[in-house]
Design a protein around this motif. Structure first.
Motif, PDB file in Angstrom:
ATOM      1  N   MET A  81       0.840  -1.198   0.000  1.00 17.36           N
ATOM      2  CA  MET A  81       0.000   0.000   0.000  1.00 17.36           C
ATOM      3  C   MET A  81       0.877   1.251   0.000  1.00 17.36           C
ATOM      4  N   ARG A  82       0.580   2.159  -0.931  1.00 18.98           N
ATOM      5  CA  ARG A  82       1.338   3.405  -0.969  1.00 18.98           C
ATOM      6  C   ARG A  82       0.952   4.308   0.199  1.00 18.98           C
ATOM      7  N   ASP A  83       1.880   5.202   0.563  1.00 17.24           N
ATOM      8  CA  ASP A  83       1.580   6.102   1.675  1.00 17.24           C
ATOM      9  C   ASP A  83       0.763   7.294   1.196  1.00 17.24           C
ATOM     10  N   TYR A  84       0.392   8.137   2.135  1.00 18.26           N
ATOM     11  CA  TYR A  84      -0.458   9.280   1.811  1.00 18.26           C
ATOM     12  C   TYR A  84       0.228  10.251   0.860  1.00 18.26           C
ATOM     13  N   LYS A  85       1.538  10.360   0.941  1.00 19.98           N
ATOM     14  CA  LYS A  85       2.264  11.327   0.117  1.00 19.98           C
ATOM     15  C   LYS A  85       1.959  11.140  -1.358  1.00 19.98           C
ATOM     16  N   TRP A  86       1.900   9.886  -1.806  1.00 19.89           N
ATOM     17  CA  TRP A  86       1.584   9.622  -3.220  1.00 19.89           C
ATOM     18  C   TRP A  86       0.199  10.155  -3.568  1.00 19.89           C
ATOM     19  N   VAL A 120     -14.039   4.609  -5.171  1.00 17.14           N
ATOM     20  CA  VAL A 120     -13.158   4.350  -4.032  1.00 17.14           C
ATOM     21  C   VAL A 120     -12.732   2.889  -4.007  1.00 17.14           C
ATOM     22  N   VAL A 121     -13.659   1.991  -4.275  1.00 11.55           N
ATOM     23  CA  VAL A 121     -13.312   0.564  -4.323  1.00 11.55           C
ATOM     24  C   VAL A 121     -12.309   0.294  -5.442  1.00 11.55           C
ATOM     25  N   ALA A 122     -12.490   0.950  -6.584  1.00  9.08           N
ATOM     26  CA  ALA A 122     -11.547   0.785  -7.698  1.00  9.08           C
ATOM     27  C   ALA A 122     -10.156   1.268  -7.293  1.00  9.08           C
ATOM     28  N   ALA A 123     -10.096   2.379  -6.553  1.00  7.89           N
ATOM     29  CA  ALA A 123      -8.799   2.896  -6.100  1.00  7.89           C
ATOM     30  C   ALA A 123      -8.156   1.957  -5.098  1.00  7.89           C
ATOM     31  N   LEU A 124      -8.941   1.410  -4.188  1.00 11.36           N
ATOM     32  CA  LEU A 124      -8.417   0.461  -3.204  1.00 11.36           C
ATOM     33  C   LEU A 124      -7.941  -0.821  -3.886  1.00 11.36           C
ATOM     34  N   ASN A 125      -8.646  -1.198  -4.929  1.00  9.59           N
ATOM     35  CA  ASN A 125      -8.234  -2.362  -5.708  1.00  9.59           C
ATOM     36  C   ASN A 125      -6.908  -2.104  -6.400  1.00  9.59           C
ATOM     37  N   ALA A 126      -6.752  -0.905  -6.945  1.00 10.06           N
ATOM     38  CA  ALA A 126      -5.501  -0.547  -7.623  1.00 10.06           C
ATOM     39  C   ALA A 126      -4.322  -0.552  -6.659  1.00 10.06           C
ATOM     40  N   GLN A 127      -4.590  -0.243  -5.388  1.00 11.17           N
ATOM     41  CA  GLN A 127      -3.544  -0.256  -4.362  1.00 11.17           C
ATOM     42  C   GLN A 127      -3.359  -1.644  -3.744  1.00 11.17           C
ATOM     43  N   GLU A 128      -4.121  -2.615  -4.272  1.00 13.81           N
ATOM     44  CA  GLU A 128      -4.047  -4.017  -3.817  1.00 13.81           C
ATOM     45  C   GLU A 128      -4.378  -4.166  -2.321  1.00 13.81           C
ATOM     46  N   ILE A 129      -5.282  -3.304  -1.861  1.00 15.85           N
ATOM     47  CA  ILE A 129      -5.741  -3.380  -0.473  1.00 15.85           C
ATOM     48  C   ILE A 129      -6.871  -4.403  -0.366  1.00 15.85           C
ATOM     49  N   ILE A 130      -7.774  -4.359  -1.334  1.00 22.18           N
ATOM     50  CA  ILE A 130      -8.836  -5.359  -1.460  1.00 22.18           C
ATOM     51  C   ILE A 130      -8.975  -5.707  -2.933  1.00 22.18           C
ATOM     52  N   ASP A 131      -9.655  -6.807  -3.217  1.00 22.53           N
ATOM     53  CA  ASP A 131      -9.837  -7.193  -4.615  1.00 22.53           C
ATOM     54  C   ASP A 131     -11.301  -7.255  -5.027  1.00 22.53           C
ATOM     55  N   ALA A 162      -6.504   0.709   6.438  1.00 23.24           N
ATOM     56  CA  ALA A 162      -5.830   1.523   5.422  1.00 23.24           C
ATOM     57  C   ALA A 162      -6.172   3.000   5.607  1.00 23.24           C
ATOM     58  N   PHE A 163      -7.452   3.279   5.808  1.00 26.70           N
ATOM     59  CA  PHE A 163      -7.865   4.673   6.022  1.00 26.70           C
ATOM     60  C   PHE A 163      -7.277   5.221   7.322  1.00 26.70           C
ATOM     61  N   ASN A 164      -7.211   4.392   8.341  1.00 24.02           N
ATOM     62  CA  ASN A 164      -6.614   4.843   9.603  1.00 24.02           C
ATOM     63  C   ASN A 164      -5.158   5.237   9.411  1.00 24.02           C
ATOM     64  N   GLN A 165      -4.436   4.477   8.581  1.00 28.55           N
ATOM     65  CA  GLN A 165      -3.031   4.798   8.333  1.00 28.55           C
ATOM     66  C   GLN A 165      -2.904   6.130   7.609  1.00 28.55           C
ATOM     67  N   TRP A 166      -3.696   6.318   6.544  1.00 29.84           N
ATOM     68  CA  TRP A 166      -3.639   7.577   5.794  1.00 29.84           C
ATOM     69  C   TRP A 166      -4.106   8.748   6.659  1.00 29.84           C
ATOM     70  N   HIS A 167      -5.082   8.502   7.501  1.00 25.85           N
ATOM     71  CA  HIS A 167      -5.590   9.530   8.424  1.00 25.85           C
ATOM     72  C   HIS A 167      -4.493   9.948   9.404  1.00 25.85           C
ATOM     73  N   ALA A 168      -3.760   8.978   9.927  1.00 27.43           N
ATOM     74  CA  ALA A 168      -2.674   9.265  10.875  1.00 27.43           C
ATOM     75  C   ALA A 168      -1.529   9.992  10.192  1.00 27.43           C
ATOM     76  N   MET A 173     -12.541  11.011  -0.839  1.00 25.52           N
ATOM     77  CA  MET A 173     -12.747  11.767  -2.074  1.00 25.52           C
ATOM     78  C   MET A 173     -11.479  11.817  -2.917  1.00 25.52           C
ATOM     79  N   MET A 174     -10.340  11.968  -2.259  1.00 29.95           N
ATOM     80  CA  MET A 174      -9.078  12.000  -2.998  1.00 29.95           C
ATOM     81  C   MET A 174      -8.818  10.678  -3.690  1.00 29.95           C
ATOM     82  N   LEU A 175      -9.116   9.574  -3.020  1.00 32.60           N
ATOM     83  CA  LEU A 175      -8.978   8.263  -3.665  1.00 32.60           C
ATOM     84  C   LEU A 175      -9.868   8.174  -4.897  1.00 32.60           C
ATOM     85  N   ALA A 176     -11.097   8.657  -4.788  1.00 27.60           N
ATOM     86  CA  ALA A 176     -12.010   8.605  -5.918  1.00 27.60           C
ATOM     87  C   ALA A 176     -11.461   9.414  -7.093  1.00 27.60           C
ATOM     88  N   TYR A 177     -10.800  10.521  -6.789  1.00 27.49           N
ATOM     89  CA  TYR A 177     -10.246  11.350  -7.856  1.00 27.49           C
ATOM     90  C   TYR A 177      -9.113  10.669  -8.612  1.00 27.49           C
TER      91      TYR A 177
END
Length: 223
Positions: free
Chosen positions: A1-6, A172-183, A198-204, A215-219
């Motif tokens: 999973m990529r970090d928030y910076k990406w 959002v699901v498509a973005a999470l899939n692209a990050q290989e978090i869920i399929d 995953a959201f908790n990590q990006w939130h932190a 919303m950013m993931l959806a974009y």
């Protein structure tokens, strides 16, 4: 999973500036603001979410003043007294959407709100105090104790009232899939926990509300 910076850099490149990005992101209500929302407004929004499901939102919204009238401005103490005969009469009212299952959910959700208010002081207190790091837990609570709040209805209701939440929409699901978090669409407890983590990590990492990260993931997929 990529970090928030990406994610941040991607969205900056898409919108061209930090100011433009911020203008496209939602801002959740504070706990104090959520507590100030009266129980009748929570019931109205719950009902609105239930009736919007599967229908064009503008159609439902245009009829909502009539709903406010026939449901006593969604006063839970009054709505909870509406029996089967009353609801059958509403099925003859052309001003509203005549869906008996959804109409029945309104007094049932009125009882739900009253039960929570009796225990917590108000429904808003429950919503305000629930930690965003377990927002999936609040979805499950609403789906279990409320009526017709399964699927995306609980997170969409929370977004409507201003509670910070992510929404596992198609993008959002498509973005999470692209990050290989869920399929796949997260419906199991395991997948929902994985997404929450995953959201908790990006939130932190970012300090951003869950709704903005969502919303950013959806974009990243919605062009």
């Amino acid at each position: 999973m990529r970090d928030y910076k990406w994610l941040h850099e991607y969205c900056l490149n898409r919108f061209g500036s930090a100011a433009e990005l911020e203008a496209h992101l939602p801002v959740p209500k504070t706990p104090a603001q959520l507590r100030k929302i009266s129980d009748d407004r929570y019931l109205s929004t719950l009902a609105l979410r239930v009736f919007r499901a599967g229908l064009k939102h503008s159609l439902v919204d245009a009829k909502w003043p009539a709903f406010e009238e026939v449901f006593f401005k969604f006063d839970p103490e009054k709505v909870v007294l509406m029996g089967a005969e009353h609801l059958e009469r509403l099925m003859q009212d052309a001003r509203i959407i005549r869906h008996l299952g959804k109409l029945k959910s309104v007094p049932r959700n009125a009882q739900f709100i009253l039960d929570v208010a009796k225990e917590q002081g108000s429904f808003g207190e429950l919503i305000a105090e629930w930690p965003v790091t377990d927002i999936v837990g609040l979805w499950k609570y609403l789906a279990k104790h409320g009526h017709q709040l399964g699927g995306l209805s609980a997170p969409r209701f929370l977004r409507m009232i201003g509670k910070d939440t992510f929404v596992p929409s198609y993008d959002v699901v498509a973005a999470l899939n692209a990050q290989e978090i869920i399929d796949k669409v997260p419906t199991s407890l395991r997948d929902l926990a994985t997404v929450q983590n995953a959201f908790n990590q990006w939130h932190a990492e970012s300090g951003r509300p869950m709704c903005q990260i969502s919303m950013m993931l959806a974009y990243t997929v919605n062009h």
